[in-house]
Motif scaffolding. Structure first.
Motif, PDB file in Angstrom:
ATOM      1  N   THR A  55       0.820  -1.213   0.000  1.00  0.00           N
ATOM      2  CA  THR A  55       0.000   0.000   0.000  1.00  0.00           C
ATOM      3  C   THR A  55       0.854   1.263   0.000  1.00  0.00           C
ATOM      4  O   THR A  55       0.613   2.198  -0.776  1.00  0.00           O
ATOM      5  CB  THR A  55      -0.932   0.008   1.226  1.00  0.00           C
ATOM      6  N   GLU A  56       1.871   1.288   0.849  1.00  0.00           N
ATOM      7  CA  GLU A  56       2.661   2.504   0.981  1.00  0.00           C
ATOM      8  C   GLU A  56       3.597   2.716  -0.206  1.00  0.00           C
ATOM      9  O   GLU A  56       3.743   3.839  -0.696  1.00  0.00           O
ATOM     10  CB  GLU A  56       3.448   2.464   2.295  1.00  0.00           C
ATOM     11  N   LEU A  57       4.227   1.658  -0.686  1.00  0.00           N
ATOM     12  CA  LEU A  57       5.175   1.816  -1.786  1.00  0.00           C
ATOM     13  C   LEU A  57       4.482   2.076  -3.122  1.00  0.00           C
ATOM     14  O   LEU A  57       5.037   2.751  -3.989  1.00  0.00           O
ATOM     15  CB  LEU A  57       6.053   0.568  -1.904  1.00  0.00           C
ATOM     16  N   SER A  58       3.264   1.555  -3.308  1.00  0.00           N
ATOM     17  CA  SER A  58       2.574   1.718  -4.589  1.00  0.00           C
ATOM     18  C   SER A  58       1.778   3.008  -4.678  1.00  0.00           C
ATOM     19  O   SER A  58       1.245   3.341  -5.747  1.00  0.00           O
ATOM     20  CB  SER A  58       1.637   0.528  -4.841  1.00  0.00           C
ATOM     21  N   ALA A  59       1.689   3.768  -3.584  1.00  0.00           N
ATOM     22  CA  ALA A  59       0.914   5.019  -3.581  1.00  0.00           C
ATOM     23  C   ALA A  59       1.451   5.970  -4.649  1.00  0.00           C
ATOM     24  O   ALA A  59       2.635   6.308  -4.663  1.00  0.00           O
ATOM     25  CB  ALA A  59       0.982   5.675  -2.208  1.00  0.00           C
ATOM     26  N   GLY A  60       0.574   6.377  -5.560  1.00  0.00           N
ATOM     27  CA  GLY A  60       0.967   7.280  -6.630  1.00  0.00           C
ATOM     28  C   GLY A  60       1.660   6.601  -7.781  1.00  0.00           C
ATOM     29  O   GLY A  60       2.060   7.261  -8.754  1.00  0.00           O
ATOM     30  N   GLY A  61       1.800   5.283  -7.698  1.00  0.00           N
ATOM     31  CA  GLY A  61       2.474   4.535  -8.758  1.00  0.00           C
ATOM     32  C   GLY A  61       1.500   3.816  -9.670  1.00  0.00           C
ATOM     33  O   GLY A  61       0.334   4.208  -9.783  1.00  0.00           O
ATOM     34  N   ASN A  62       1.962   2.723 -10.282  1.00  0.00           N
ATOM     35  CA  ASN A  62       1.152   1.962 -11.241  1.00  0.00           C
ATOM     36  C   ASN A  62       1.135   0.499 -10.829  1.00  0.00           C
ATOM     37  O   ASN A  62       2.158  -0.188 -10.914  1.00  0.00           O
ATOM     38  CB  ASN A  62       1.711   2.102 -12.654  1.00  0.00           C
ATOM     39  N   VAL A  63      -0.005   0.021 -10.339  1.00  0.00           N
ATOM     40  CA  VAL A  63      -0.141  -1.375  -9.917  1.00  0.00           C
ATOM     41  C   VAL A  63      -0.363  -2.240 -11.147  1.00  0.00           C
ATOM     42  O   VAL A  63      -1.360  -2.090 -11.857  1.00  0.00           O
ATOM     43  CB  VAL A  63      -1.303  -1.548  -8.925  1.00  0.00           C
TER      44      VAL A  63
END
Length: 325
Positions: free
Chosen positions: A286-294
């Motif tokens: 949750t924290e590392l993918s925030a604002g990224g692309n899952v």
């Protein structure tokens, strides 16, 4: 295909439809992502020796997926076929429908070819997901033309590509993690040079391979579920692990195009985190993918892991991989 998984293929000439029920040994989140994420679709949608390459995708009602299917064994431009799918209705992780057509690279429809209206329904049942597919045609002539073009054979092979992609990508992670201690690994993908690279790293770090050493694609047990493996692939490296400094592990694999992989700058390396608990896996994801692309949501996988994949907001690729004891 696994004989324990449902696969029905029925042609109904009275209402000009093809009706398919195809079961996958994976949960709903994973299967939905595989059908709606262009990066994953490009890995499996076309029957071999064809491969899919997405030009653009806007997965929303009124959006469009524009892609080409090209013959990986031919340099003839005529072996490339452009297609588009205009999305009609989408209910997240439940269903989507769309109108598919052959077209040119700009999405201009080829009026001489039949159009297919797809309706795909997704239903999870324990560790399996059933996809119920209806392909509707305007006329019996259109339906018969599609069948004559090899629709059943091609569609069946594409479904098997998805099975094979998932199995090849994740099969050995569970085998090589013998305890539940947390660790950080770096996962490297090569275009046939894994063995050369890892022998180089082994010499530089003066360490030895762990697990089963260098494992090769030919070691995958033969199965009627999958097409024969190309000879050029058999000697390639399926998986290898090498400790380097401070307990850090380098993992590697060859990513052959014959197995549905596409290597580009930016997707050849992932940082793989293997936390001690499911809760820590969820927190990190949750924290590392925030604002990224899952690219693959965190979910229970049929191979025994709680796994997810994403690029963070800085473009760095991560894997979260938790195995219960």
């Amino acid at each position: 295909m696994n004989p324990n998984l449902k696969f029905d293929f029925i042609v109904n000439k009275e209402n000009n439809t093809v009706n398919v029920k195809r079961e996958f040994a994976a949960n709903l989140e994973l299967v939905w992502e595989a059908w709606t994420n262009p990066e994953i679709l490009d890995q499996w949608w076309a029957p071999k020796p064809y491969k899919t390459r997405t030009k653009s995708m806007d997965f929303r009602e009124g959006g469009m997926w524009l892609y080409e299917m090209f013959n990986t064994e031919s340099k003839n431009q005529k072996e490339c076929h452009w297609c588009k799918n205009d999305y009609i209705k989408i209910v997240h992780q439940s269903m989507f429908s769309g109108l598919d057509a052959f077209c040119d690279e700009n999405g201009i429809v080829n009026q001489e070819m039949p159009r297919t209206q797809w309706t795909n329904l997704f239903n999870e049942n324990g560790e399996k997901t059933l996809v119920t597919i209806t392909a509707q045609y305007d006329s019996l002539a259109d339906l018969e033309k599609i069948i004559e073009m090899g629709f059943k054979e091609g569609f069946t092979m594409a479904m098997e590509n998805l099975d094979q992609y998932i199995e090849a990508k994740f099969k050995l992670r569970q085998e090589n993690k013998t305890n539940n201690n947390a660790r950080v690994c770096t996962y490297l993908n090569f275009d046939g040079k894994t063995e050369e690279a890892f022998l180089f790293y082994k010499s530089a770090f003066k360490t030895e391979f762990i697990g089963k050493g260098i494992e090769r694609f030919e070691e995958i047990p033969p199965s009627v579920e999958h097409p024969p493996m190309p000879e050029a692939v058999k000697k390639m490296v399926l998986h290898v692990e090498l400790p380097i400094l401070g307990g850090h592990i380098l993992m590697g694999t060859d990513a052959p195009k014959e197995m549905g992989f596409t290597l580009t700058k930016g997707n050849t390396m992932h940082i793989c985190l293997e936390p001690e608990s499911r809760e820590e896996a969820e927190r990190l994801f949750t924290e590392l993918s925030a604002g990224g692309n899952v690219t693959m949501p965190l979910a229970d996988m049929f191979f025994g892991a709680y796994f997810g994949e994403f690029s963070d907001k800085f473009g760095i690729n991560w894997m979260i991989n938790y195995h219960s004891k």
